[in-house]
Enzyme design. Structure first.
Site, PDB file in Angstrom:
ATOM      1  CG  HIS A 166      86.227  54.957  18.232  1.00 47.41           C
ATOM      2  ND1 HIS A 166      87.559  55.050  18.589  1.00 47.41           N
ATOM      3  CD2 HIS A 166      86.135  53.905  17.379  1.00 47.41           C
ATOM      4  CE1 HIS A 166      88.239  54.082  17.987  1.00 47.41           C
ATOM      5  NE2 HIS A 166      87.412  53.394  17.227  1.00 47.41           N
ATOM      6  N   GLY A 224      96.917  60.016   6.981  1.00 48.13           N
ATOM      7  CA  GLY A 224      96.561  58.704   7.512  1.00 48.13           C
ATOM      8  C   GLY A 224      96.561  57.695   6.376  1.00 48.13           C
ATOM      9  CB  VAL A 225      95.238  54.221   6.203  1.00 48.71           C
ATOM     10  CG1 VAL A 225      93.781  54.504   6.508  1.00 48.71           C
ATOM     11  CG2 VAL A 225      95.340  53.053   5.255  1.00 48.71           C
ATOM     12  CB  ALA A 226      92.291  57.710   3.381  1.00 48.32           C
ATOM     13  CE  LYS A 230      94.811  69.686  12.738  1.00 50.07           C
ATOM     14  NZ  LYS A 230      93.461  70.044  13.183  1.00 50.07           N
ATOM     15  NE  ARG A 281      83.591  49.632  17.801  1.00 51.16           N
ATOM     16  CZ  ARG A 281      84.652  49.891  17.063  1.00 51.16           C
ATOM     17  NH1 ARG A 281      84.739  51.019  16.414  1.00 51.16           N
ATOM     18  NH2 ARG A 281      85.619  49.028  16.980  1.00 51.16           N
ATOM     19  CD  GLN A 312      94.124  50.382  21.417  1.00 55.38           C
ATOM     20  OE1 GLN A 312      93.267  49.579  21.758  1.00 55.38           O
ATOM     21  NE2 GLN A 312      94.605  51.281  22.239  1.00 55.38           N
ATOM     22  CD  GLU A 327      88.518  44.643  16.403  1.00 56.28           C
ATOM     23  OE1 GLU A 327      87.870  45.367  15.620  1.00 56.28           O
ATOM     24  OE2 GLU A 327      89.666  44.918  16.771  1.00 56.28           O
ATOM     25  CG  HIS A 356      85.668  51.979  21.164  1.00 57.20           C
ATOM     26  ND1 HIS A 356      85.765  51.126  22.240  1.00 57.20           N
ATOM     27  CD2 HIS A 356      86.226  51.329  20.118  1.00 57.20           C
ATOM     28  CE1 HIS A 356      86.381  50.016  21.855  1.00 57.20           C
ATOM     29  NE2 HIS A 356      86.675  50.108  20.569  1.00 57.20           N
ATOM     30  CB  SER A 363      92.614  58.883  13.422  1.00 62.76           C
ATOM     31  OG  SER A 363      91.985  59.931  14.101  1.00 62.76           O
ATOM     32  CB  THR A 364      96.204  56.031  10.384  1.00 58.15           C
ATOM     33  OG1 THR A 364      95.171  56.349   9.452  1.00 58.15           O
ATOM     34  CG2 THR A 364      96.843  54.700   9.998  1.00 58.15           C
ATOM     35  NE  ARG A 365     101.076  59.139  16.300  1.00 55.26           N
ATOM     36  CZ  ARG A 365     101.475  59.173  17.568  1.00 55.26           C
ATOM     37  NH1 ARG A 365     101.931  58.099  18.155  1.00 55.26           N
ATOM     38  NH2 ARG A 365     101.420  60.305  18.246  1.00 55.26           N
ATOM     39  NE  ARG A 373      84.705  52.839  12.088  1.00 50.95           N
ATOM     40  CZ  ARG A 373      85.561  52.175  12.857  1.00 50.95           C
ATOM     41  NH1 ARG A 373      85.965  50.966  12.518  1.00 50.95           N
ATOM     42  NH2 ARG A 373      85.995  52.716  13.975  1.00 50.95           N
TER      43      ARG A 373
HETATM   44  C1  SIN Z   1      89.297  48.750  18.431  1.00 55.73           C
HETATM   45  O1  SIN Z   1      90.416  48.243  18.363  1.00 55.73           O
HETATM   46  O2  SIN Z   1      88.416  48.409  19.199  1.00 55.73           O
HETATM   47  C2  SIN Z   1      88.991  49.863  17.489  1.00 55.73           C
HETATM   48  C3  SIN Z   1      88.907  49.326  16.135  1.00 55.73           C
HETATM   49  C4  SIN Z   1      88.006  50.172  15.323  1.00 55.73           C
HETATM   50  O3  SIN Z   1      87.688  51.291  15.690  1.00 55.73           O
HETATM   51  O4  SIN Z   1      87.553  49.680  14.298  1.00 55.73           O
END
Ligand code: SIN
Length: 541
Positions: A357, A26-28, A48, A296, A60, A127, A247, A55-57, A392
């Site tokens: 999430h 992923g990104v990391a 894997k 959240r 959203q 957000e 989420h 998850s990165t891809r 988070r």
């Molecule tokens: C979302 O697009 O709501 C998820 C973004 C996130 O998990 O930070």
């Protein structure tokens, strides 16, 4: 912790050497591999599934950073601390928000293309929990896919060797206890088939989270916590596992739905969508000054409460005000999910409910990605840097992966540890939990250790997990279920111990936040006999 009736030690059939092994793409993982390679180190990146899975891809909404003139790292810091409900390590958040904007610019320089506003500047949206527009996005709602594309291309350009279909098993350590590589199960053909060992004095874990511990999650099937479980078995500290973020708006597909569920980004609410209950009544107003865009945990709890009050299995997301053109231009991925389920979000309400999430906790690291085991580093969701606290802030996860992977690069630029032979066996063996019990494990966790928890439900979960039989074989599915089982057990132990409600940990029997007793991290370490030892650690200010 786990019954040890059937012990399996991983014995390698092939061996490879590298300076640095990065586990996860992923990104990391991709970013840390690029930084290590730029130093001239021999890097092996193993993953894997395919290099662009994980998850990165699926991310959203976007990536949060103080990029506009009316924003600042201090504002981003304030919002992150507020969302984290008193448990963020402030020094880690300072690093995140001050180094974040440059990390995003570096990503753009590498080839990632973000959406632009009419003036040509990076388009920014809002957000939950953010008091500024600071979420950069790509392809409308396909930010993670674009970041993954750009980084995978950069890894290929850098000539980094990638091994796909490789499940990491256990940590190899030398006589001093330092990491010296890992064992892997590669599901490929040729010389690297079956169980093998990669020997390297630097092991970077970037395996993401473990949303698959629950029966309903936004996480893909690969998110089985292999890195956190490896670290735990390897004697490293893990922290804050009780804080799994749910989420609030995941498409509800019926009571029998299992596995990965479609996420409806918070950015949809950022662009004006609102929540309604089964009677069509808005219910977030008056609950928090930010109403539908509250952090959240606040929104997820309000949804759960309203679902209980109305005896409904879900609530509704009303995005009709966005109109067909905005849905198509801004949220093409989510629109396609809706159409797959015969929902037109420009005219219909979308059924949504909270689902697992993101894991805010993980392998405890310092500001440079170092775990408590020398040579074992971690970044991204697998790590607990202290950035996220008890909850988070939206879109801080991709940013954390970028910033702390870069910090690992800085650490490696000072040199890598000495290569020593791993000890043949340090006495740790794994009792494998057969995969046939995975579904039971996931449903137990959703029912008894999910959004709502109590001593009774958590004790039920503990007993159920402890009763699972350790008669698995060494196949990859059994390893994954073993990893899920280990992490579920720690999560439940922490959730039982933490007698308060804070952030994404909601105890029905202790409904208040209790700063006097619980403004601390729970940190656990497993001893060679599989016993878990949990201690309390102060929050860093
Ligand atoms: C979302 O697009 O709501 C998820 C973004 C996130 O998990 O930070």
């Amino acid at each position: 912790m786990i019954a040890t009736s059937h012990l399996v030690a991983s014995s390698p059939g092939w061996t490879q050497r590298a300076d640095v092994i990065v586990i996860g793409s992923g990104v990391a993982g991709l970013t840390s591999a690029l930084h290590a390679r730029a130093l001239g180190l021999k890097v092996l990146l193993v993953t894997k599934a395919r290099v662009d899975e994980g998850s990165t891809r699926w991310a959203q909404g976007g990536i949060a950073a103080a990029l506009s003139e009316d924003d600042s790292p201090d504002d981003h810091l304030r919002d992150t601390l507020e969302a984290g409900a008193g448990l963020c390590d402030v020094d880690a958040v300072e690093v995140l928000v001050t180094e974040g904007p440059q990390a995003v610019r570096s990503l753009i320089a590498l080839g990632a293309k973000f959406d632009l506003d009419p003036s040509g500047a990076i388009a920014l949206t809002r957000e939950g929990g953010h008091l500024r527009d600071r979420i950069a996005h790509a392809g409308g709602d396909a930010t993670g896919a674009e970041i993954s594309r750009a980084l995978v291309a950069a890894v290929a350009r850098a000539g980094i060797e990638v091994v796909e279909q490789a499940l990491v098993l256990d940590l190899l350590r030398d006589a001093t206890g330092a990491a010296q590589g890992v064992t892997l199960h590669v599901m490929g053909a040729g010389q690297r088939d079956g169980v093998g060992a990669v020997l390297a004095p630097v092991v970077i874990l970037a395996t993401g989270g473990f949303g698959q511990v629950y029966s309903q999650t936004t996480n893909p099937y690969v998110s089985t916590g292999d890195g956190v479980a490896l670290a735990l078995r390897g004697g490293a500290d893990v922290a804050d596992l009780e804080f799994v973020q749910f989420h609030p708006t995941v498409m509800w597909l019926g009571p029998e739905a299992r596995g990965q569920q479609p996420l409806i980004s918070e950015a949809v609410r950022g662009e004006g969508a609102v929540l309604r209950d089964s009677d069509g009544v808005r219910f977030m107003e008056g609950q928090h000054p930010l109403a539908d865009l509250a952090p959240r945990d606040v929104v997820a709890k309000a949804i759960m409460r309203r679902m209980r009050e109305t005896d409904a299995p879900h609530v509704w997301l009303d995005g009709r005000a966005l109109g067909a053109a905005q849905w198509a231009a801004r949220f093409p991925t989510i629109l396609a999910y809706c159409q797959d389920h015969e929902i037109d979000p420009a005219t219909d309400l979308i059924p949504v409910a909270p689902a697992a999430h993101y894991v805010s906790g993980g392998v405890r690291t310092d500001m440079r990605g170092r775990s408590s085991v020398p040579g074992l580093l971690a970044c991204g969701e697998v790590a607990c840097t202290g950035v996220h606290g008890a909850n988070r802030l939206a879109s801080n996860s991709l940013l954390e992966g970028l910033v702390f992977a870069e910090r690992i690069g800085e650490l490696l630029s000072e040199g890598i540890p000495e290569v020593r032979d791993p000890v043949a066996s340090d006495g740790r063996s794994v009792a494998l939990i057969a995969d046939r019990q995975r579904r039971d494990l996931q449903c137990t966790m959703t029912d008894d250790a999910g959004v709502l928890r109590s001593a009774t439900s958590l004790e039920d979960a503990r007993v159920r997990l402890a009763s699972m039989s350790a008669d698995g074989s060494a196949c990859t599915e059994d390893w994954e279920t073993t990893n899920l089982h280990a992490l579920a057990s720690v999560l439940v132990a922490h959730a039982l111990e933490r007698q308060e409600t804070r952030g994404s940990h909601w105890r029905e029997d202790f409904p208040e936040r209790d700063d006097a007793s619980w403004r601390i991290h729970l940190v656990s370490r497993m001893d060679p006999d599989g016993q878990l030892h949990t201690r309390r650690e102060s929050v860093r200010t």
